[in-house]
Design an enzyme around this catalytic site. Structure first.
Site, PDB file in Angstrom:
ATOM      1  N   HIS A 121       5.946-124.198  38.187  1.00 55.48           N
ATOM      2  CA  HIS A 121       6.657-124.038  36.904  1.00 55.48           C
ATOM      3  C   HIS A 121       5.618-123.881  35.806  1.00 55.48           C
ATOM      4  O   HIS A 121       5.010-124.853  35.364  1.00 55.48           O
ATOM      5  CB  HIS A 121       7.537-125.252  36.605  1.00 55.48           C
ATOM      6  CG  HIS A 121       8.398-125.072  35.396  1.00 55.48           C
ATOM      7  ND1 HIS A 121       9.775-125.120  35.451  1.00 55.48           N
ATOM      8  CD2 HIS A 121       8.107-124.820  34.096  1.00 55.48           C
ATOM      9  CE1 HIS A 121      10.276-124.922  34.246  1.00 55.48           C
ATOM     10  NE2 HIS A 121       9.268-124.741  33.402  1.00 55.48           N
ATOM     11  N   HIS A 142       4.458-121.691  32.051  1.00 53.76           N
ATOM     12  CA  HIS A 142       4.666-120.774  30.932  1.00 53.76           C
ATOM     13  C   HIS A 142       3.312-120.193  30.525  1.00 53.76           C
ATOM     14  O   HIS A 142       2.395-120.939  30.165  1.00 53.76           O
ATOM     15  CB  HIS A 142       5.277-121.509  29.739  1.00 53.76           C
ATOM     16  CG  HIS A 142       6.637-122.076  30.011  1.00 53.76           C
ATOM     17  ND1 HIS A 142       7.795-121.371  29.774  1.00 53.76           N
ATOM     18  CD2 HIS A 142       7.017-123.276  30.512  1.00 53.76           C
ATOM     19  CE1 HIS A 142       8.836-122.113  30.114  1.00 53.76           C
ATOM     20  NE2 HIS A 142       8.394-123.277  30.566  1.00 53.76           N
ATOM     21  N   LYS A 184      15.858-117.843  36.818  1.00 57.80           N
ATOM     22  CA  LYS A 184      15.849-119.069  36.008  1.00 57.80           C
ATOM     23  C   LYS A 184      17.102-119.166  35.144  1.00 57.80           C
ATOM     24  O   LYS A 184      17.458-118.225  34.434  1.00 57.80           O
ATOM     25  CB  LYS A 184      14.609-119.078  35.099  1.00 57.80           C
ATOM     26  CG  LYS A 184      14.493-120.312  34.190  1.00 57.80           C
ATOM     27  CD  LYS A 184      14.253-121.574  34.994  1.00 57.80           C
ATOM     28  CE  LYS A 184      14.221-122.807  34.094  1.00 57.80           C
ATOM     29  NZ  LYS A 184      13.004-122.892  33.287  1.00 57.80           N
ATOM     30  N   HIS A 186      17.051-125.227  34.233  1.00 54.53           N
ATOM     31  CA  HIS A 186      16.703-126.149  33.157  1.00 54.53           C
ATOM     32  C   HIS A 186      17.924-127.050  33.016  1.00 54.53           C
ATOM     33  O   HIS A 186      18.937-126.658  32.437  1.00 54.53           O
ATOM     34  CB  HIS A 186      16.413-125.389  31.864  1.00 54.53           C
ATOM     35  CG  HIS A 186      16.019-126.283  30.731  1.00 54.53           C
ATOM     36  ND1 HIS A 186      14.744-126.309  30.195  1.00 54.53           N
ATOM     37  CD2 HIS A 186      16.722-127.215  30.032  1.00 54.53           C
ATOM     38  CE1 HIS A 186      14.689-127.191  29.222  1.00 54.53           C
ATOM     39  NE2 HIS A 186      15.884-127.756  29.111  1.00 54.53           N
ATOM     40  N   HIS A 222      11.415-129.680  36.155  1.00 55.02           N
ATOM     41  CA  HIS A 222      10.910-130.760  35.297  1.00 55.02           C
ATOM     42  C   HIS A 222      11.894-131.917  35.125  1.00 55.02           C
ATOM     43  O   HIS A 222      12.348-132.220  34.039  1.00 55.02           O
ATOM     44  CB  HIS A 222      10.484-130.219  33.934  1.00 55.02           C
ATOM     45  CG  HIS A 222      11.411-129.212  33.308  1.00 55.02           C
ATOM     46  ND1 HIS A 222      12.765-129.410  33.156  1.00 55.02           N
ATOM     47  CD2 HIS A 222      11.154-127.991  32.782  1.00 55.02           C
ATOM     48  CE1 HIS A 222      13.305-128.368  32.572  1.00 55.02           C
ATOM     49  NE2 HIS A 222      12.352-127.482  32.333  1.00 55.02           N
ATOM     50  N   ASP A 272       4.937-127.265  34.018  1.00 55.06           N
ATOM     51  CA  ASP A 272       5.640-126.894  32.786  1.00 55.06           C
ATOM     52  C   ASP A 272       4.655-126.784  31.626  1.00 55.06           C
ATOM     53  O   ASP A 272       4.981-127.096  30.485  1.00 55.06           O
ATOM     54  CB  ASP A 272       6.754-127.884  32.445  1.00 55.06           C
ATOM     55  CG  ASP A 272       7.707-127.356  31.380  1.00 55.06           C
ATOM     56  OD1 ASP A 272       7.740-126.130  31.162  1.00 55.06           O
ATOM     57  OD2 ASP A 272       8.414-128.177  30.754  1.00 55.06           O
TER      58      ASP A 272
END
Length: 376
Positions: free
Chosen positions: A43, A45, A129, A167, A205, A279
């Site tokens: 995970h 970004h 996602k 999420h 997460h 994350d």
């Protein structure tokens, strides 16, 4: 007496010998080392533009592969966009790097099942996602009608064994922000699994004991979870101690200590249901330290050090490699990495900030000393 070379070469042997896998007083003078199969980040970004160029090398240095989140502006909602984004990432990693970005699509109410087929056939896109609209950074294009408009795409994903990454928070402003994961499980996730029991799901997460209990209640291999260093190490006090701490603000927000402890127990138990997902979510310093600061913690430079800290403190260093390197690829049906990475117990200080042409990024645990250091 077990010598230092044995200690450094095979921590997992300790359990069989009845010796704690964490550091032992007899070996304090020795340099403690761990050799792990090269980890993956499930995970991540990486943003785009200048921010992508700044942060990609940190992940590429530590991780062989990473699941790349698609919440850009505009979102990465087509296979063509995912392929183009992957090309941008590859230009941002250092020459000679073997880093492999695994792309995802951003689920929207308009997602066509044919796009799911195209994504699966591409060999580039590995998951889709789910962002509930308004849940986190760049989620304004997220899902508003999961069981209506999104159902055909979800059915195609189940048919093609394409994982759905969630999420896991509701966005109803009447729900307390600290309860949004719990409510999501009951009102969204449980009904989704009842509707599509064959759909493979990753709860991203996780932050609560409620998530742990739910995952443990399901059949292994059908639902799993990524766990971040911040949710293993920090609780919600960390946002407010000594004044407001914007660099400890993330979404999902940090929770009570009882939830942190539950996640640590689950992750260090050796269960195959949990795997590494940092994350890591960078923002320029001015955007974090503002009147409306962005959510996200940049932990790529320190994540492996912090995971090692958690497992050592739990007396579970022998279980670290499965969490960092085995459970993720096994769940996704991908081969495990074959290269190795070494962690040395050697104190090092995290930089106060990282300077770039566009400004500064403050990493997690900035200015603090950590015990474990990756070596190459």
């Amino acid at each position: 007496m077990i010598n230092a070379s044995f200690l450094s070469s095979n921590i997992s042997t300790f359990s069989a010998l009845g010796i704690p896998s964490s550091s032992n007083a007899n070996f304090r003078a020795a340099k403690m080392e761990l050799t792990l199969t090269r980890p993956d980040d499930w995970h991540l970004h990486l943003r785009d533009g200048d921010l992508l160029a700044a942060v990609a090398p940190y992940s590429a240095k530590h991780f062989r592969r990473a699941i790349i989140m698609p919440n850009l502006r505009p979102p990465v909602s087509t296979t063509a966009a995912a392929v183009a984004y992957r090309e941008s990432i590859m230009k941002a990693v250092p020459n000679g790097s073997d880093f492999n970005p695994l792309m995802t699509l951003y689920l929207t109410d308009k997602m066509d099942p044919d796009e799911i087929k195209l994504a699966r056939e591409s060999g580039v896109v590995h998951a889709v996602k789910l962002y509930p609209a308004g849940a986190t950074t760049n989620s304004q294009d997220g899902v508003t009608d999961l069981f209506g408009k999104c159902l055909p795409a979800l059915q195609e994903m189940a048919e093609l064994n394409m994982p759905l990454l969630v999420h896991g928070e509701v966005t109803d402003h009447n729900v307390d922000i600290f309860d949004r994961e719990k409510v999501f499980i009951e009102t969204v996730l449980r009904p989704l699994i009842q509707r599509l029991p064959q759909l493979k799901i990753v709860m991203e997460h996780i932050t609560t004991a409620d998530a742990v209990n739910f995952i443990e209640s399901r059949r292994e291999g059908t639902i799993a979870a990524t766990v971040t260093p911040q949710h293993l190490i920090l609780n919600r006090n960390s946002i407010f101690q000594g004044g407001l701490q914007p660099h400890n603000y993330c979404l999902p927000v940090l929770k009570r200590e009882i939830h942190r402890q539950a996640i640590v127990s689950a992750v260090t138990s050796g269960s195959k249901r949990y795997f590494l997902g940092t994350d890591s979510a960078p923002h320029e310093r001015r955007r974090k330290e503002s009147s409306c600061g962005c959510a996200g913690i940049f932990n790529a430079p320190v994540a492996l050090s912090l995971y090692a800290k958690v497992f050592e403190e739990a007396g579970a260093l022998d279980k670290l490699e499965a969490f960092t390197s085995f459970n993720g690829p096994d769940f996704y049906g991908l081969p495990r990495n074959t290269t190795k990475l070494k962690l040395t117990k050697q104190p090092w200080k995290v930089p106060e900030h990282l300077a770039f042409s566009f400004g500064e990024i403050v990493p997690m645990f900035a200015g603090e000393t950590l015990d474990w250091q990756p070596c190459y």
